[in-house]
Design a protein around this motif. Sequence first.
Motif, PDB file in Angstrom:
ATOM      1  N   LEU A 237     -17.023 -19.957  52.284  1.00  0.00           N
ATOM      2  CA  LEU A 237     -17.209 -19.522  50.909  1.00  0.00           C
ATOM      3  C   LEU A 237     -16.842 -18.063  50.684  1.00  0.00           C
ATOM      4  O   LEU A 237     -16.722 -17.633  49.537  1.00  0.00           O
ATOM      5  CB  LEU A 237     -18.672 -19.736  50.478  1.00  0.00           C
ATOM      6  N   SER A 238     -16.689 -17.272  51.734  1.00  0.00           N
ATOM      7  CA  SER A 238     -16.425 -15.845  51.566  1.00  0.00           C
ATOM      8  C   SER A 238     -14.930 -15.583  51.422  1.00  0.00           C
ATOM      9  O   SER A 238     -14.096 -16.370  51.872  1.00  0.00           O
ATOM     10  CB  SER A 238     -16.977 -15.054  52.745  1.00  0.00           C
ATOM     11  N   SER A 239     -14.580 -14.461  50.785  1.00  0.00           N
ATOM     12  CA  SER A 239     -13.192 -14.052  50.612  1.00  0.00           C
ATOM     13  C   SER A 239     -12.771 -13.156  51.765  1.00  0.00           C
ATOM     14  O   SER A 239     -13.582 -12.388  52.285  1.00  0.00           O
ATOM     15  CB  SER A 239     -13.022 -13.287  49.297  1.00  0.00           C
ATOM     16  N   PRO A 240     -11.494 -13.200  52.160  1.00  0.00           N
ATOM     17  CA  PRO A 240     -11.038 -12.308  53.238  1.00  0.00           C
ATOM     18  C   PRO A 240     -11.094 -10.835  52.827  1.00  0.00           C
ATOM     19  O   PRO A 240     -11.333  -9.966  53.645  1.00  0.00           O
ATOM     20  CB  PRO A 240      -9.593 -12.768  53.491  1.00  0.00           C
ATOM     21  N   ARG A 241     -10.853 -10.548  51.514  1.00  0.00           N
ATOM     22  CA  ARG A 241     -10.888  -9.169  51.029  1.00  0.00           C
ATOM     23  C   ARG A 241     -11.708  -9.113  49.740  1.00  0.00           C
ATOM     24  O   ARG A 241     -11.170  -9.059  48.637  1.00  0.00           O
ATOM     25  CB  ARG A 241      -9.467  -8.652  50.784  1.00  0.00           C
ATOM     26  N   PRO A 242     -13.032  -9.146  49.849  1.00  0.00           N
ATOM     27  CA  PRO A 242     -13.869  -9.172  48.649  1.00  0.00           C
ATOM     28  C   PRO A 242     -13.811  -7.858  47.886  1.00  0.00           C
ATOM     29  O   PRO A 242     -13.646  -6.788  48.479  1.00  0.00           O
ATOM     30  CB  PRO A 242     -15.282  -9.425  49.201  1.00  0.00           C
ATOM     31  N   GLY A 243     -13.946  -7.953  46.540  1.00  0.00           N
ATOM     32  CA  GLY A 243     -14.002  -6.768  45.704  1.00  0.00           C
ATOM     33  C   GLY A 243     -15.417  -6.236  45.608  1.00  0.00           C
ATOM     34  O   GLY A 243     -16.327  -6.685  46.318  1.00  0.00           O
ATOM     35  N   TRP A 244     -15.611  -5.270  44.671  1.00  0.00           N
ATOM     36  CA  TRP A 244     -16.922  -4.612  44.602  1.00  0.00           C
ATOM     37  C   TRP A 244     -18.007  -5.587  44.164  1.00  0.00           C
ATOM     38  O   TRP A 244     -19.133  -5.518  44.654  1.00  0.00           O
ATOM     39  CB  TRP A 244     -16.863  -3.421  43.647  1.00  0.00           C
TER      40      TRP A 244
ATOM     41  N   LEU B 220     -24.846 -16.792  56.013  1.00  0.00           N
ATOM     42  CA  LEU B 220     -23.744 -17.377  56.768  1.00  0.00           C
ATOM     43  C   LEU B 220     -22.950 -18.271  55.827  1.00  0.00           C
ATOM     44  O   LEU B 220     -23.435 -19.319  55.395  1.00  0.00           O
ATOM     45  CB  LEU B 220     -24.284 -18.181  57.963  1.00  0.00           C
ATOM     46  N   PHE B 221     -21.707 -17.856  55.497  1.00  0.00           N
ATOM     47  CA  PHE B 221     -20.918 -18.581  54.498  1.00  0.00           C
ATOM     48  C   PHE B 221     -19.794 -19.397  55.127  1.00  0.00           C
ATOM     49  O   PHE B 221     -18.959 -19.935  54.420  1.00  0.00           O
ATOM     50  CB  PHE B 221     -20.329 -17.582  53.497  1.00  0.00           C
ATOM     51  N   ARG B 222     -19.792 -19.490  56.449  1.00  0.00           N
ATOM     52  CA  ARG B 222     -18.752 -20.257  57.119  1.00  0.00           C
ATOM     53  C   ARG B 222     -19.075 -21.751  57.088  1.00  0.00           C
ATOM     54  O   ARG B 222     -20.189 -22.155  56.806  1.00  0.00           O
ATOM     55  CB  ARG B 222     -18.596 -19.768  58.555  1.00  0.00           C
ATOM     56  N   SER B 223     -18.082 -22.539  57.456  1.00  0.00           N
ATOM     57  CA  SER B 223     -18.228 -23.997  57.379  1.00  0.00           C
ATOM     58  C   SER B 223     -19.264 -24.528  58.354  1.00  0.00           C
ATOM     59  O   SER B 223     -19.790 -25.628  58.186  1.00  0.00           O
ATOM     60  CB  SER B 223     -16.874 -24.662  57.664  1.00  0.00           C
ATOM     61  N   ILE B 224     -19.598 -23.739  59.374  1.00  0.00           N
ATOM     62  CA  ILE B 224     -20.525 -24.219  60.398  1.00  0.00           C
ATOM     63  C   ILE B 224     -21.968 -24.263  59.916  1.00  0.00           C
ATOM     64  O   ILE B 224     -22.833 -24.875  60.560  1.00  0.00           O
ATOM     65  CB  ILE B 224     -20.412 -23.327  61.655  1.00  0.00           C
ATOM     66  N   VAL B 225     -22.273 -23.607  58.774  1.00  0.00           N
ATOM     67  CA  VAL B 225     -23.672 -23.445  58.388  1.00  0.00           C
ATOM     68  C   VAL B 225     -24.350 -24.786  58.092  1.00  0.00           C
ATOM     69  O   VAL B 225     -25.516 -24.999  58.469  1.00  0.00           O
ATOM     70  CB  VAL B 225     -23.802 -22.482  57.177  1.00  0.00           C
ATOM     71  N   THR B 226     -23.657 -25.719  57.443  1.00  0.00           N
ATOM     72  CA  THR B 226     -24.291 -27.015  57.121  1.00  0.00           C
ATOM     73  C   THR B 226     -24.659 -27.801  58.372  1.00  0.00           C
ATOM     74  O   THR B 226     -25.818 -28.217  58.526  1.00  0.00           O
ATOM     75  CB  THR B 226     -23.374 -27.845  56.205  1.00  0.00           C
ATOM     76  N   PRO B 227     -23.712 -28.035  59.297  1.00  0.00           N
ATOM     77  CA  PRO B 227     -24.127 -28.735  60.529  1.00  0.00           C
ATOM     78  C   PRO B 227     -25.156 -27.941  61.332  1.00  0.00           C
ATOM     79  O   PRO B 227     -26.004 -28.539  62.009  1.00  0.00           O
ATOM     80  CB  PRO B 227     -22.819 -28.902  61.316  1.00  0.00           C
ATOM     81  N   LEU B 228     -25.132 -26.606  61.260  1.00  0.00           N
ATOM     82  CA  LEU B 228     -26.101 -25.810  61.998  1.00  0.00           C
ATOM     83  C   LEU B 228     -27.514 -26.035  61.468  1.00  0.00           C
ATOM     84  O   LEU B 228     -28.464 -26.221  62.247  1.00  0.00           O
ATOM     85  CB  LEU B 228     -25.733 -24.327  61.910  1.00  0.00           C
ATOM     86  N   VAL B 229     -27.671 -26.050  60.133  1.00  0.00           N
ATOM     87  CA  VAL B 229     -28.991 -26.295  59.545  1.00  0.00           C
ATOM     88  C   VAL B 229     -29.466 -27.708  59.883  1.00  0.00           C
ATOM     89  O   VAL B 229     -30.644 -27.913  60.233  1.00  0.00           O
ATOM     90  CB  VAL B 229     -28.933 -26.088  58.016  1.00  0.00           C
TER      91      VAL B 229
ATOM     92  N   PRO C 249     -20.855 -21.445  45.374  1.00  0.00           N
ATOM     93  CA  PRO C 249     -19.468 -21.274  44.901  1.00  0.00           C
ATOM     94  C   PRO C 249     -19.378 -20.819  43.450  1.00  0.00           C
ATOM     95  O   PRO C 249     -18.519 -20.000  43.114  1.00  0.00           O
ATOM     96  CB  PRO C 249     -18.858 -22.669  45.093  1.00  0.00           C
ATOM     97  N   ALA C 250     -20.247 -21.334  42.587  1.00  0.00           N
ATOM     98  CA  ALA C 250     -20.211 -20.911  41.180  1.00  0.00           C
ATOM     99  C   ALA C 250     -20.573 -19.437  41.046  1.00  0.00           C
ATOM    100  O   ALA C 250     -19.985 -18.704  40.249  1.00  0.00           O
ATOM    101  CB  ALA C 250     -21.177 -21.774  40.365  1.00  0.00           C
ATOM    102  N   LEU C 251     -21.529 -18.989  41.861  1.00  0.00           N
ATOM    103  CA  LEU C 251     -21.938 -17.582  41.820  1.00  0.00           C
ATOM    104  C   LEU C 251     -20.823 -16.687  42.362  1.00  0.00           C
ATOM    105  O   LEU C 251     -20.503 -15.645  41.779  1.00  0.00           O
ATOM    106  CB  LEU C 251     -23.203 -17.403  42.652  1.00  0.00           C
ATOM    107  N   PHE C 252     -20.200 -17.084  43.461  1.00  0.00           N
ATOM    108  CA  PHE C 252     -19.094 -16.310  44.010  1.00  0.00           C
ATOM    109  C   PHE C 252     -17.900 -16.303  43.059  1.00  0.00           C
ATOM    110  O   PHE C 252     -17.175 -15.305  42.966  1.00  0.00           O
ATOM    111  CB  PHE C 252     -18.670 -16.879  45.366  1.00  0.00           C
TER     112      PHE C 252
END
Length: 531
Positions: A12-19, A125-134, A176-179
Amino acid sequence: MTALLSPLVRDLSSPRPGWAETSLHESMRRVTLGLIAVWQLVMSCAAVVSLGWSAWPLLLLHAALALLAVLALLKFRRMTLWPLPLGMAYLGLLDYVWSGDLTSVLVFAACWQINFASCALGLILFRSIVTPLVLCVAITVSAGLLAWLPGWGADLPVSIIVTQSAIILALRFGLPALFALARHADSEERVLAEATERAEIAHRTGVQIAEDARVLHDTAVNTLGAIANGGAGTADPQLVQDQCARDLTVLSKLQQDRVAPSQAGESLLEALSSAWISVERTGIADSEVAQILRREDPRTVVGFSGALREVLTNAGKHSRAPVAQVHLSRSAFAFVAEVRDEGVGFDSDTVANRGLAHSVRARAEELGFFVDIQSSLGGGTRVRLTLPLGATAATTEEVPDETVRVNRTISSLLHRAGLLWAVGVTGVSVILSAVNDANYHVSTLLMLLGMVSSWVLARRSTLEPAGRLRLSMLVIAPGAIFWCAAATVGFGDTHAIHWQALAPTAPFVLVLSMNRPGFSAASFRVERMAS
């Protein structure tokens, strides 16, 4: 189907997030670490109440986790955070086993420890692994319960898996809607910054071109004009040669780099020494002049110096006076150069025809200093140039109010986050109520109805005529929902483990996230950022 499930497994995170996105991540990080630290204190109190001081190993473990969260919050900003929620979850399992009493306060608090652990993982943790990890954590904690406390039955282990699944699903579909909102704000910011930069470049280019034209007029054009008119200053060939050499030096600088800040004071002193008329100086010394003007905007100082040069040039060409008196002074707020001559003077109504309008007044209007010209036929001339100290050069374009834009963006993010939190908590409550027959009560239905109603009320503006009534209802809602949740479990006497204590946070967070007259959480955050 792929589009529906993609939020569960995508980064869910951007490679170069803004402010805006960076601020959102930082807010989540701070809230999560604060939650971890504070809840460990709650767990320590619950352990003492349930087990007494014999639970000191648990106290040490919870204190260590709280300390790690505080260090990450205050000192080690690059610390990897996801192990902290994992520690929360497995500490919750240890609390279950250590207590051994399903009705104890420690077991009740441990339920929320595990719930908060899943929530914390989803917020940091916004990576794809978070769902299976939880899901893996939920399954292993449930398996541990079944292995070490088989007498408790399967009700609690199943509830743990269902609850953690509902929490991570709500977060992964809501974030995702918030981001997206934060990225939209960043995109608008980039567009505005590029437009502002283009406007600033255009303005500075226009100002520089105008200043170059004035410098050309003040030097070569004036020199040629004086020679053509045969003024008193041209009687000495050496004086003419020296003046031409000075003009050539000025024009060479114009071709190369612009005047640097460290040269700003010297540019005014050069203007005094290169006039077509003898100058009698009074007032503050050269070193003090250079020191004062070095701290000002160099463009403004250069323009101010050019205006002074033009005033002296006009005195040399038209006043027929042998000398001009220049007095330099400063006050707490301004630097002043006053030029007097005892020449023939002129009618001030014709000032536009003598070059002063273009070279002196136009500079003053563009760069933010002031000009006062007083003259009369036969009475000489006095020109007073006043440069405000600490001011910046005036610009023609309108600079957007950064505080207003930031305030609006953060307000929107806060309100969107509040709405998403309410939706997520309501969804979790619906799932928990459906899978546990202990929640099959009218009070549970009223609780869910109150949560949904709060969300609907918060969706509408509180600035409308009936807005204050809706706001009042939202303020009352957390207490009413808490009462319904407590009544469902007999205020802790029956099935306390199914007490949905998180439900009242849905309207409470909505109240905090709303931008209302007289109070704005976003305004508070903007003030904190500005300070």
